[in-house]
Design an enzyme around this catalytic site. Structure first.
Site, PDB file in Angstrom:
ATOM      1  N   ILE A  61       0.986  -1.115   0.022  1.00  0.00           N
ATOM      2  CA  ILE A  61      -0.046  -0.065  -0.101  1.00  0.00           C
ATOM      3  C   ILE A  61       0.950   1.154   0.033  1.00  0.00           C
ATOM      4  CG2 ILE A  61      -1.995  -0.891   1.273  1.00  0.00           C
ATOM      5  CD1 ILE A  61      -0.922   0.614   3.974  1.00  0.00           C
ATOM      6  N   TYR A  62       2.252   1.254   0.336  1.00  0.00           N
ATOM      7  CA  TYR A  62       2.974   2.603   0.103  1.00  0.00           C
ATOM      8  C   TYR A  62       2.728   3.066  -1.080  1.00  0.00           C
ATOM      9  CZ  TYR A  62       5.125   0.746   4.376  1.00  0.00           C
ATOM     10  OH  TYR A  62       5.451   0.273   5.725  1.00  0.00           O
ATOM     11  N   SER A  63       2.312   4.394  -1.292  1.00  0.00           N
ATOM     12  CA  SER A  63       2.141   5.146  -2.440  1.00  0.00           C
ATOM     13  C   SER A  63       1.399   4.437  -3.498  1.00  0.00           C
ATOM     14  CB  SER A  63       3.595   5.770  -2.818  1.00  0.00           C
ATOM     15  OG  SER A  63       4.096   6.468  -1.887  1.00  0.00           O
ATOM     16  N   GLY A 341       4.370   2.184  10.043  1.00  0.00           N
ATOM     17  CA  GLY A 341       5.567   1.844   8.899  1.00  0.00           C
ATOM     18  C   GLY A 341       5.110   0.276   8.565  1.00  0.00           C
TER      19      GLY A 341
END
Length: 341
Positions: A61-63, A341
């Site tokens: 899901i990061y960016s 994170g």
């Protein structure tokens, strides 16, 4: 660079892991204007590899998946696949639709295939569940993870931020059924958040699980004097949820770290990371790097020895906190609550 085994496994990792959440397309996802695109990220991957870092962590899901794309492309340019350890995570929603998130068998198989496509890799070394799923039976999740490993799509599995009883339950379900067990726990741990010392760290020590803390410098708050701000601290909605600006105990911890840094002539960041290496369960803190000195300061931490007096001075001001970082929004990824994170 120093290296260690990750938990009781045979996997060798550098004692620093480069967190790749900082790299991605700022127009996608919720991470903020402080992200670096591919060209800006390239020097940091190069510096990390030249410093001996072989461990890289990202998530689906990061960016909006662009972190995985950048991570895979740059590592392919610069490193031999058999010499690096690549980790990613699944759970967060990638589309606001049924089955597009969580830890069901269907979601996990879709997530690993999508991650491998974005990374441009045949397998990941460490496939982690990003959070606990209250809806899916843990037996379904653990069997799916086991089958992903047996299919050759992941070499090992790990978990991230959850309660100790949840982690223990997952491990026991895997043990009882002869399935693959977690070798790592990626949880929030730093001088401003030490709640994991109560149950999770002792559990990991007992079970031989390696700890790879996220936010080891409290999203930058342990790198500068109290009150100083950056673009990230001003725009990072997750950081604002995790760490309250008016917290007096946090200020006392940061002041103690700044005082020790002044007395020893060392960067606050290096000392803040060095504290992690006083915890025997910690294998590799996950560092972020968006400025030239970040990796150098992190590497310097490996050679710092903190005395018992130093540790006591840093830990004394801490006050207990309500557990945070356990939750991740479901089902809409744009509605951020308290996650990490």
């Amino acid at each position: 660079m120093q290296f260690t085994r990750l938990g009781k496994s045979g996997l060798t990792v550098s004692r620093l892991c480069l967190g790749c959440m900082s790299y991605g397309d700022t127009s996608k996802g919720w991470h903020g204007d402080w992200l670096l695109g591919e060209d800006a990220a390239r020097p940091f991957f190069r510096e990390a590899l030249e410093a001996g870092i072989n461990f890289f962590d990202t998530a689906n899901i990061y960016s909006g998946g662009t972190s995985e794309e950048i991570t895979g492309k740059l590592l392919k340019e610069m490193a031999r696949r058999d010499e690096i350890v690549v980790a990613t995570k699944a759970f967060g929603v990638w589309r606001n639709a049924p089955n597009c998130g969580g830890l069901s068998r269907k979601a996990l198989f879709a997530a690993i295939d999508d991650s491998l496509t974005r990374l441009g890799m045949d397998y990941v070394d460490l496939f982690q569940i990003h959070r606990w799923d209250d809806v899916t039976p843990i037996a379904e999740t653990m069997e799916a993870l086991h089958d992903i490993v047996k299919a050759g799509k992941a070499r090992y599995i790990g978990a991230s931020s959850m309660y100790a009883w949840q982690f223990a339950k997952a491990q026991e379900v895997a043990r009882a059924n002869g399935w693959t067990r977690f070798i790592s726990m990626q949880n929030q741990l730093n001088l401003l958040y030490r709640e994991e010392e109560r149950e999770m760290l002792p559990l990991c020590a007992d079970q031989g699980v390696g700890v790879i803390p996220w936010s080891p410098l409290a999203r930058g708050r342990l790198t500068r004097p109290f009150g100083e701000t950056t673009v990230r601290s001003e725009t990072d909605v997750v950081g604002k949820a995790l760490y309250k600006a008016e917290d007096a105990a946090d200020r006392a911890v940061i002041d103690a770290l700044a005082d020790l840094a002044a007395r020893r002539g060392l960067p606050m960041a290096s000392l803040g990371l060095a504290w992690h290496f006083t915890k025997p369960q910690v294998a590799a803190p996950i560092i972020g790097a968006t400025k030239p000195q970040h990796i150098a300061d992190a590497v310097a931490a490996l050679d710092i020895v903190l005395s018992a007096e130093d540790i006591a001075a840093l830990e004394a001001p801490y006050r207990p906190k309500f557990p945070t970082g356990m939750g991740m929004p479901m089902p809409a990824m744009d509605k951020v609550s308290v996650l990490g994170g």
